[in-house]
Write an enzyme that holds these catalytic residues in place. Structure first.
Site, PDB file in Angstrom:
ATOM      1  N   HIS A 165     -10.072   0.915  10.827  1.00  0.00           N
ATOM      2  CA  HIS A 165      -8.836   1.323  11.517  1.00  0.00           C
ATOM      3  C   HIS A 165      -8.893   0.929  12.996  1.00  0.00           C
ATOM      4  O   HIS A 165      -9.947   1.000  13.631  1.00  0.00           O
ATOM      5  CB  HIS A 165      -8.683   2.841  11.405  1.00  0.00           C
ATOM      6  CG  HIS A 165      -7.358   3.336  11.892  1.00  0.00           C
ATOM      7  ND1 HIS A 165      -7.184   3.972  13.104  1.00  0.00           N
ATOM      8  CD2 HIS A 165      -6.124   3.274  11.333  1.00  0.00           C
ATOM      9  CE1 HIS A 165      -5.902   4.282  13.268  1.00  0.00           C
ATOM     10  NE2 HIS A 165      -5.248   3.872  12.200  1.00  0.00           N
ATOM     11  N   SER A 369      -9.597   5.320  -5.214  1.00  0.00           N
ATOM     12  CA  SER A 369      -8.543   5.097  -4.243  1.00  0.00           C
ATOM     13  C   SER A 369      -7.176   5.213  -4.892  1.00  0.00           C
ATOM     14  O   SER A 369      -7.010   4.896  -6.070  1.00  0.00           O
ATOM     15  CB  SER A 369      -8.711   3.698  -3.657  1.00  0.00           C
ATOM     16  OG  SER A 369      -7.545   3.301  -2.993  1.00  0.00           O
TER      17      SER A 369
END
Lengths: 449, 449
Positions: A165, A369
């Protein structure tokens, strides 16, 4: 970037008395200028009516946008209305340290500490061994974790995979830390080979590693055990600090069977998670947990007599409403409710991936996920309509508890209809995304089986 | 630190079914532990009832604490109830840059930019020349302003008076900047002599100066013209950056007659202000404005393809509710309403100071300030009861719009009654605070006239 959002905003202002001022640098946004109120009862009433009008239209706009949202990992399905109604008249502020009461009495530390204890229990660290706080967002959790790492190892080098990120690279720059970008596998996971190679180039300096427990774009999970193993066998034993950026997955993975544990029984330094993602919250917030032995490194420098407290947080004033909402959400859902929601997300993500693939659309879904990665739709209007997050050739949908089968079907139908037009019923070749999501997931002419 | 707050919190939990866990490191706070909900309709109803019970008692506690609050610069008198009720169901998030729309549609940029434009106008900078954003608190504004300064002058030294807010020193430490503490006058204002002396010791490096437009404890204002003059005449022309920490006064000073202007027509780099202070807001927030030419320095490093935006903010996710509330407050109050409120604060502050002094209590009120500094009350329970902020021998009351004459009278009467007991009707000498607030303001035996 002039799409449906921009248009709807322009519409929002058209029959509104507040003048709409388009911004020079601001393609697609139209601001609702603040005008000086006039004097007199009638003028005040007219002003209030015009404000009300703007808000009513804004709410309609938000409803539509909330309905057509797939791209960001935000659970938009929550209801804290009654709690917020009770508390919206107070200025609740958890100034400084959550564990030390300041002189300001309008706080919510009793809720905040309960939330922290809950996460400490989830991630297996004893009450007396942890320190942490409710942050204003996931970024603040990363900023805090990496700052702790830097204070523990002032000359440490920050290692983060290139799919990390952006807040982690921002931290490196803010903190003036040497930062090494590590390659990733096609799945989005950190490349072990490259991590090892880069560690060996910098043997003389301690390592501060950001581990992704769910990358932003592909939802890939770095294997903590492997990271630790690589560090230890390459001479970094007792010379490393690991921060786990678990923005989304920190609250989901503990509820998946067979998922590796996020646990402080492993030699990690800090974990951060967002509060507005999987749980859902009307304002961004998050939690960061670190070891109390490290916290002292920060607090020694941050005694604040004025507050009668210590400030080891990044922000000084902290939104006191968020901890109450998190407390409320966690108290009502509990582990059981969260487990159910997490597993539903996984199932729906598998459904979405399968529907995409059976429709001939290249797609990837990593294990553990609920982030489904697929070919980027060609038309930016469609991307905006469904608020898809995109990078290069790929887009993704993060399946959150509010993304139902019905919504997935609606999305797929619209996508298929649009694709007919984009690819002229097959006359134009579909793009190859093997490089982005792997050959085995690519359904282009070359790679489809 | 076990006082009335702690006691009332313990009471809050006593007849509550949620178990109350006292924290080892947490004197005075009792946490409302999160327990796993049981299965079954009845259990769910019981859980909901117990949650409701906690919240109802918490609201009572907040009401009492809000009524007895004098020490922090928060206007606790606001009413956004109807706005919040409309918006509390949405996850409004102004991800990234306020001026560049991201793919996430549930945002409030149209309100945020309106608020920024309003402040830009107040502080005299053209639309095309500024950049800024709505922050999560005053600290974030300072962190941003100082980061911009550091990016403009990477080897610059940060100068800040010793009475500067702790967030500025935190910034220096986070950003690994050399930081020089400058002495202050008794008023709390920066010492010009000492600033000049310290600048001359570091002539070879650019200067990044934090100017306090209202210090935290004494409400002292650094004279911008003088700061600029000292910088320019000591060889720092074109080699300085000034950040104005105007947390409270940035919104009040523009409305005082004869007050020096906070204006970008002077060579300043950034101004930050809090949104939850003078205007009042149920959550901490703020505004930072800087010059758009500087913003490029940050944004070049922070292109975020994933968001289809740029992230030059400190936090990535940003609370979208706060800009709507600020927009609402500013739209309804306007310059006129704020001027009236600011002037009332000044009048009431003068009233408080006079009532203190006529009662024989040493007190200081700086010009342009509504922060009344006085002898620290002896009893910590009294300090907690009124939530006074203290430092050394002094305490302060920040007169905000919700501090009425009636409340001041109530406070003074209680204080005088307590003092009778503390000083045994005059048998014990009153403390000397000449060193803290000046001889002329000290009413101890030695200094009173």
């Amino acid at each position: 970037m002039v799409g449906s959002i921009a248009n709807s905003l322009v519409e929002l202002g058209e029959d509104n008395t507040t003048p709409m001022v388009p911004l020079v640098d601001n393609v697609g946004t139209t601001c609702l200028a603040i005008t000086e109120p006039e004097v007199g009862k009638e003028a005040v009433e007219a002003k209030d009516a015009s404000i009300e009008d703007v808000l009513v239209k804004y709410v309609e706009h938000l409803k539509e946008r909330t309905q057509h949202h797939l791209g960001y990992p935000y659970n938009l399905d929550f209801d804290y209305g009654s709690v917020i109604a009770k508390l919206s008249g107070f200025s609740i502020n958890n100034l400084g340290d959550p564990f030390i009461e300041s002189n300001y009495g309008v706080h919510s530390r009793q809720f905040e500490v309960a939330v922290l204890d809950w996460f400490a229990h989830l991630w297996e660290i004893n009450k007396q061994d942890y320190w942490g706080y409710v942050t204003s967002c996931g970024t603040e959790g990363n900023l805090h974790g990496i700052l702790v790492g830097r204070e523990v190892f002032p000359d440490g080098i920050l290692y983060a995979s290139k799919e990390t990120h952006y807040s982690v690279f921002k931290a490196a720059r803010m903190y003036r830390m040497e930062c090494v970008k590590v390659e990733t596998l096609v799945s989005g996971e950190i490349s072990w080979e490259d991590l090892q190679a880069k560690l060996l180039l910098n043997r003389n300096k301690p390592a501060i590693v950001n581990a992704n427990i769910g990358t932003t774009v592909k939802g890939a999970v770095d294997d903590l055990d492997k990271v630790i193993q690589i560090l230890e066998r390459n001479g970094f034993k007792d010379r490393f600090y690991i921060h786990c950026d678990s923005a989304l997955f920190g609250l989901m993975m503990p509820f998946f069977n067979q998922a590796p544990k996020i646990t402080f029984k492993k030699p990690i330094g800090s974990v951060s998670v967002s509060g507005h993602k999987f749980i859902g919250c009307p304002m961004p917030c998050g939690v960061v947990i670190t070891r109390s032995i490290y916290e002292k490194k920060l607090s020694d420098f941050n005694q604040v007599e004025y507050l009668a407290s210590v400030d080891s947080t990044i922000m000084g004033s902290r939104n006191g409403l968020a901890p109450v909402l998190l407390w409320h959400g966690l108290s009502r859902k509990g582990y059981k409710g969260l487990r159910k929601a997490a597993q539903k997300c996984l199932r729906n993500a598998i459904y979405l991936k399968e529907r995409l693939r059976e429709s001939g659309i290249s797609a990837l879904l990593n294990p553990l996920s609920s982030t489904v990665v697929f070919e980027r739709p060609i038309d930016p209007t469609f991307i905006q309509q469904w608020q898809l997050a995109c990078e290069g050739n790929i887009a993704h949908v993060v399946v959150m508890p509010n993304i139902t089968i019905t919504k997935i079907d609606e999305f797929i139908e619209e996508l298929l209809e649009m694709r007919e037009a984009w690819f002229r019923g097959g006359k134009i070749a579909k793009p190859c995304v093997a490089e982005n999501i792997g050959r085995e997931n690519c359904l282009c002419e070359l790679h489809k089986i």
